[in-house]
Design an enzyme around this catalytic site. Sequence first.
Site, PDB file in Angstrom:
ATOM      1  N   GLU A 113     -15.311   2.657   8.511  1.00 55.40           N
ATOM      2  CA  GLU A 113     -14.091   3.302   9.007  1.00 55.40           C
ATOM      3  C   GLU A 113     -13.688   4.500   8.151  1.00 55.40           C
ATOM      4  OE1 GLU A 113     -11.782  -0.412   8.520  1.00 55.40           O
ATOM      5  OE2 GLU A 113     -10.200   0.879   7.737  1.00 55.40           O
ATOM      6  N   GLU A 155     -11.917  -3.406  18.802  1.00 49.03           N
ATOM      7  CA  GLU A 155     -10.905  -3.932  17.871  1.00 49.03           C
ATOM      8  C   GLU A 155      -9.503  -3.683  18.424  1.00 49.03           C
ATOM      9  OE1 GLU A 155     -10.652  -2.028  13.973  1.00 49.03           O
ATOM     10  OE2 GLU A 155      -9.195  -3.529  13.312  1.00 49.03           O
ATOM     11  N   HIS A 180     -13.248   1.500  14.600  1.00 46.97           N
ATOM     12  CA  HIS A 180     -12.023   1.024  13.948  1.00 46.97           C
ATOM     13  C   HIS A 180     -10.825   1.390  14.829  1.00 46.97           C
ATOM     14  CE1 HIS A 180      -8.617   2.071  11.090  1.00 46.97           C
ATOM     15  NE2 HIS A 180      -8.799   0.783  10.873  1.00 46.97           N
ATOM     16  N   GLU A 227     -16.073  -7.182   5.776  1.00 41.47           N
ATOM     17  CA  GLU A 227     -15.919  -5.774   6.164  1.00 41.47           C
ATOM     18  C   GLU A 227     -15.466  -4.892   5.012  1.00 41.47           C
ATOM     19  OE1 GLU A 227     -14.020  -5.030   9.908  1.00 41.47           O
ATOM     20  OE2 GLU A 227     -12.857  -3.363   9.091  1.00 41.47           O
ATOM     21  N   ASP A 276     -13.999   5.454  12.848  1.00 42.61           N
ATOM     22  CA  ASP A 276     -12.690   5.649  13.478  1.00 42.61           C
ATOM     23  C   ASP A 276     -12.775   7.008  14.181  1.00 42.61           C
ATOM     24  OD1 ASP A 276      -9.387   4.828  12.861  1.00 42.61           O
ATOM     25  OD2 ASP A 276      -9.945   6.721  13.806  1.00 42.61           O
ATOM     26  N   ARG A 279       0.828  -1.205   0.000  1.00 40.86           N
ATOM     27  CA  ARG A 279       0.000   0.000   0.000  1.00 40.86           C
ATOM     28  C   ARG A 279       0.866   1.260   0.000  1.00 40.86           C
ATOM     29  NH1 ARG A 279      -4.920  -1.148   4.143  1.00 40.86           N
ATOM     30  NH2 ARG A 279      -3.249  -1.622   5.598  1.00 40.86           N
ATOM     31  N   ASP A 314     -11.440  -8.452   6.114  1.00 43.97           N
ATOM     32  CA  ASP A 314     -11.472  -7.004   5.885  1.00 43.97           C
ATOM     33  C   ASP A 314     -11.071  -6.745   4.432  1.00 43.97           C
ATOM     34  OD1 ASP A 314     -10.925  -4.248   5.737  1.00 43.97           O
ATOM     35  OD2 ASP A 314     -10.360  -4.171   7.844  1.00 43.97           O
TER      36      ASP A 314
HETATM   37  C1  LIG Z   1      -5.580  -4.351   7.518  1.00 41.56           C
HETATM   38  C2  LIG Z   1      -6.699  -3.536   7.033  1.00 41.56           C
HETATM   39  O1  LIG Z   1      -6.846  -3.637   5.686  1.00 41.56           O
HETATM   40  C3  LIG Z   1      -6.634  -2.095   7.489  1.00 41.56           C
HETATM   41  O2  LIG Z   1      -5.398  -1.490   7.305  1.00 41.56           O
HETATM   42  C4  LIG Z   1      -7.059  -2.014   8.904  1.00 41.56           C
HETATM   43  C5  LIG Z   1      -8.525  -2.010   8.959  1.00 41.56           C
HETATM   44  O3  LIG Z   1      -9.211  -1.705   8.033  1.00 41.56           O
HETATM   45  C6  LIG Z   1      -9.179  -2.411  10.198  1.00 41.56           C
HETATM   46  O4  LIG Z   1      -8.499  -2.558  11.206  1.00 41.56           O
HETATM   47  O5  LIG Z   1     -10.379  -2.558  10.171  1.00 41.56           O
HETATM   48 MG   LIG Z   2     -11.312  -2.332   8.316  1.00 42.09          MG
END
Ligand SMILES: C[C@H](O)[C@H](O)CC(=O)C(=O)O
Ligand SMILES: [Mg+2]
Length: 394
Positions: free
Chosen positions: A268, A338, A318, A240, A291, A48, A214
Amino acid sequence: MSEVTIKQVRAYTVRGGGADYHDQAEGHWIDSQIATPMSKYPDYRMTRRSFGLNVLGTLVVELEASDGSVGFAVTTGGEIGAWIVEKHLARFIEGKQVTEIEKVWDQMFNATLYYGRKGVVINTISCVDLAMWDLLGKVRGEPVHQLLGGPVRDELTFYATGPRPDLAKKLGFIGGKMPLVHGPAEGEEGMARNLSKLADMRSAVGEDFWLMYDCWMSLDVNYATRLAQGAHEFGLKWIEEALPPDDYWGYAQLKRDVPKGMLVNTGEHEATRWGFRLLLEMDCCDIIQPDVGWCGGITELIKISALADAHNKLVVPHGSSVYSYHFVITRHNSPFAEFLMMAPNADEVAPMFNPLLLDEPVPVNGRMSASALDKPGFGVRLNPECPLSRPYEH
Ligand SMILES: C[C@H](O)[C@H](O)CC(=O)C(=O)O
Ligand SMILES: [Mg+2]
């Protein structure tokens, strides 16, 4: 106490560390191959960072009060956020009483409406808001969760996000959420790999452990529905952020079409009560995942959460460590939290904002007692060994 005012706001940037995508070092699992909306371009598929996930970096907002107390917060926003705070928002913050959080939020949001509403502007507003809650807690000598009405349970329970739910189970978490690796551009072979990884993980963790995928905005409705259908036999608990955040219609369709019992979660990258109102009224998901560092801060999360409650939806924020823990422990409709596994190989519990914050509590055996949050404000300190830079002093 009501006489205490905010004397000065300072906005800093800092490189390295920070939760989720602030700026992790090379080789970290969070920058390994993860399906994203950019995965259709082979040049930007493998990490990324390749398409700039780390370009913003971290924003630190510090508030100094007339009684000498200092509150602060961190979020994603870096230099752009620092500019917005120093050049625009400072006028709404300095001179205000430390209790005037709602008024400052309203002024910051309305004054930036013509270029803001979402993205880095709302991240920045969130950061100022969190710093104000931290400051108020420090001035009063109370943790933020007390300012929010106090805990409704004795401890938090956590699921873990990372590529190793098998290890997360051993560490005491209630479930493991893996990043999806292959997106639609990798065709049926990618789909088969996504499913076989889930199948392997299901064999490793046994029947009762939650497993989630996710998808970080990377899919379309057709692919997401087929993934959900294929994943059902391996007991996928939720899918997700399957779609881009603006595709409310796609989410509503996905939620109708996934196998019965599987949850569709998202949010998020959504912001403010108005964004979440769309997700809720259009019945886009089962659990919303704001978030707190990106949705408008604690002040906005209170409103988002009340709206979700009235729609009988859960709110499981998030990541974001202490900034969400202090909220989650005070809300009946946030039954668990989380934990992002920020150890580079997701094989141990490491503080989410390491190395930026000191005294950051972490779950032990997948749990954290409310008393671990019993320090003034959010209960964390900035690590003096992380060099801050203040690019736009006003
Ligand atoms: C790992 C995931 O793609 C992202 O960076 C974190 C996330 O979306 C989440 O914790 O929910
Ligand atoms: Mg996520």
